[in-house]
Design an enzyme around this catalytic site. Structure first.
Site, PDB file in Angstrom:
ATOM      1  N   SER A   1       0.603  -0.898  -0.087  1.00 36.95           N
ATOM      2  CA  SER A   1       0.080   0.227  -0.252  1.00 36.95           C
ATOM      3  C   SER A   1       0.986   1.094   0.255  1.00 36.95           C
ATOM      4  CB  SER A   1      -0.600  -0.102   1.100  1.00 36.95           C
ATOM      5  OG  SER A   1      -0.485   0.410   1.769  1.00 36.95           O
ATOM      6  N   LYS A   2       0.362   2.568   0.185  1.00 37.21           N
ATOM      7  CA  LYS A   2       1.111   3.652   0.043  1.00 37.21           C
ATOM      8  C   LYS A   2       1.990   3.446   0.858  1.00 37.21           C
ATOM      9  CE  LYS A   2      -0.192   5.901  -3.871  1.00 37.21           C
ATOM     10  NZ  LYS A   2       1.149   6.362  -4.524  1.00 37.21           N
TER      11      LYS A   2
END
Ligand code: GLU
Length: 472
Positions: A244-245
Site C-alpha cells: 500500500s501507499k
C-alpha cells in the site's frame, strides 16, 4: 485469430487509476513469456465498468507500458467495445443448455439469502429458474442469464504456479453472465475476450485464482480449450503486508519520476517473485532467455527499495552513454524540467564516463554532472564558498597561469596541480576544495581532473580566473 501453436499472452488492466507496479510486473511477465517464444503479447483495456473507467487512467496505462518498454501487438482492445459479442456468447450458452434465464428480482434473491442465513444454511443463491420449463417463463419480464454450473463434483484448476487447485462445485453458484439490463459481467467478458483473442496463457495476480474456477466453467461449457493458468503471488510491502501507499510508491510512473531507468525497473520487477538461481542483476536479453513460469515463486515477493536502488546503480554503470542520455532526456521531460541545450547534451554525454559509476538514479547523474551543465558565472554554494578565501584565490591565480600552456591530458594536469600545491607546502588534496568551488560551485563533485578534461582548457581557465577574482 492466432495460429494454434503460437503463444499468446495479454495484460488486461482496468483503467481506474494509476498503473500499479503489480500490473506492471504482470505485464512484464506476460511480455517476457511471449517475446522469448516468438509469441504475441496483447493489451486489453477492461473498461466495462463505465462509472470507474476514465480516459486518463487508460492513458496512464499506455504511458506506463511505453515507459517500461513493453510493446504490445496490434491495437489495444477495448473490452467495452465488445459488449455485443459477450451478449452473443451468453445467448449461445443459453441455446446450448449451459445457461438459463433467471427472472428472480433483487428482492427475491435478498429474501432467499436472508432465509438461508436465518436457517444457518449456505447463502449461495439457488435460482428456482434453473430447471424451469420455458412455458413457465413470464412474458416480457427482464431476466439475467446465469451459467448452469455443475452442482456436484469439483472444478480443478491446473495452475502453472499454484499446482492443482480444487474448488468444490457446491460452493460455486450459478453466476450471472449477462445482467437483466443486457450488460455482461466481468467474468463472462474476460473469458470471451481471452478466447477470441487467442490467449493461450493467462498469467495474472493470484487475487484472480478464485475467478479462474468460474471462468474455467465457462470455457468447459462452451467446449473451448482452456488457457494455461499461472496465478502469481501479489507484491507485498517490506513488512509482509499487502502493498500500500505507506510502503512507498505503488505507481510505476512514480519510479520513472524518481529517475529509475526503465531497464533497471524491468530487471527489478522481473526478479520480484521470479528467480533464476542467484541471479539478481541481468540484462533484458538474459531475462528473455531465462524467464519461465517454473521460476515464479509461491510466496509473495516483498518490495525492497534498497535493492531497487542497487539494481538501478548497476544498470546505470552498465548502460552505454547514448542510452543513458536518452533516459535523461525522457526523465527531464517527464518531470517537467527544461530540456538540455545541444551544448549541454554534448557536454553531459562527454562527462558520462565519470558520472555513471556510482550514480543510483538519473537525478544523481544530473547532480554530479552539474559542472558540465552550468554556465558562467559559477556561483559557489555556501559550502564551496568557504574554500575560496584570499589565500586559495591567490593559489588559483597562480595555477591559472601555469595551466595556460599545459598540455590538456590527465598526467600533465596532475603534475601541474600537484607541483602548484607543493610550491605552497600543500598536498594536492588541500587544493581540491577551492578547485571544486571554482569549477562547479560545489564541494562535492567528480574528480577535479575529470571536470577539467570534460569542460576543456578554455572553460577551465575562465572558471578559475573568475573564482580567483571574486571578492570575498
Ligand atoms: N482487469 C483485471 C485487473 O485489472 C485483470 C483481469 C485478468 O487478468 O484476467 O485486475
Amino acid at each position: 485469430m492466432a495460429q494454434p501453436q503460437q503463444i499468446v499472452t495479454r495484460i488486461a488492466p482496468s483503467p481506474t487509476g494509476i498503473m500499479h507496479i503489480g500490473t506492471a510486473r504482470t505485464a512484464l511477465f506476460n511480455w517476457l513469456y511471449a517475446r522469448a517464444r516468438g509469441g504475441q503479447f496483447l493489451l486489453r483495456i477492461e473498461d466495462t465498468d463505465r462509472a470507474r473507467s476514465t480516459p486518463e487512467a487508460t492513458q496512464a496505462i499506455l504511458d506506463g507500458m511505453r515507459w517500461l518498454g513493453l510493446d504490445w501487438d496490434g491495437e489495444a482492445v477495448s473490452q467495452f467495445a465488445r459488449v455485443p459479442r459477450h451478449a452473443e456468447v451468453a445467448h449461445e450458452m443459453l441455446a446450448r443448455g449451459h445457461a438459463y434465464k433467471c427472472f428472480a428480482t433483487q428482492d427475491e434473491i435478498e429474501a432467499f439469502r436472508e432465509a438461508a442465513r436465518a436457517a444457518g444454511r449456505s447463502t449461495l443463491y439457488h435460482s428456482p429458474w434453473r430447471d424451469a420449463p420455458d412455458d413457465t417463463h413470464p412474458d416480457g419480464a427482464p431476466y439475467a442469464i446465469r451459467l448452469k454450473a455443475p452442482r456436484d463434483g469439483e472444478t480443478v484448476i491446473n495452475d502453472a504456479v499454484q499446482g492443482n487447485v480444487t474448488f468444490r462445485n457446491d460452493q460455486l453458484d450459478d453466476m450471472v453472465m449477462l445482467r437483466s439490463d443486457g450488460t455482461p459481467t466481468y467474468m463472462l467478458a474476460v473469458v470471451v475476450d481471452d478466447f477470441d483473442m487467442g490467449v493461450t496463457h493467462v498469467i495474472r495476480g493470484d487475487d484472480h485464482l478464485n475467478n479462474a474456477a468460474r471462468q474455467a466453467q465457462i470455457y468447459r461449457a462452451m467446449g473451448w480449450v482452456e488457457p494455461v493458468w499461472a496465478h502469481i503471488p501479489l507484491i507485498h510491502g517490506p513488512d509482509g503486508k499487502k502493498l500500500s501507499k505507506r510502503h512507498g510508491a505503488t505507481g510505476v510512473m512514480e519510479y520513472a519520476e524518481m529517475g529509475v531507468p526503465a531497464a533497471a525497473m524491468r530487471n527489478y520487477l522481473t526478479r520480484l517473485g521470479w528467480s533464476h538461481g542467484d541471479d539478481e542483476l541481468f540484462s533484458d536479453a538474459q531475462a528473455l532467455a531465462w524467464f519461465d513460469l517454473g521460476g515464479i515463486g509461491r510466496a509473495p515477493a516483498r518490495l525492497d527499495l534498497k535493492k531497487l536502488e542497487s539494481v538501478a546503480g548497476w544498470h546505470i554503470a552498465q548502460m552505454d552513454d547514448t542510452a543513458l542520455m536518452a533516459e535523461i532526456t525522457g526523465f527531464l521531460a517527464l518531470t517537467g524540467q527544461p530540456a538540455l541545450s545541444q551544448a549541454q547534451h554534448d557536454l553531459l554525454a562527454h562527462a558520462m564516463y565519470c558520472l555513471k559509476d556510482r550514480a543510483k538514479s538519473l537525478p544523481e547523474i544530473l547532480e554530479k554532472g552539474q559542472f558540465a551543465l552550468a554556465a558562467r558565472p559559477i556561483l559557489p554554494d555556501a559550502a564551496a564558498a568557504a574554500h575560496l578565501d584570499a589565500v586559495s584565490r591567490g593559489i588559483l591565480r597562480e595555477l591559472t597561469a601555469q595551466l595556460q600552456n599545459a598540455s590538456w591530458d590527465r598526467d600533465t594536469l596532475e603534475t601541474t596541480l600537484t607541483q602548484g600545491a607543493e610550491a605552497h607546502g600543500l598536498k594536492f588534496g588541500k587544493l581540491a576544495g577551492p578547485l571544486r568551488a571554482a569549477l562547479a560551485g560545489r564541494s562535492v563533485t567528480p574528480s577535479v581532473f575529470d571536470m577539467m578534461l570534460v569542460i576543456g582548457r578554455e572553460e577551465t581557465l575562465a572558471r578559475l580566473t573568475e573564482a580567483a577574482n571574486r571578492d570575498g
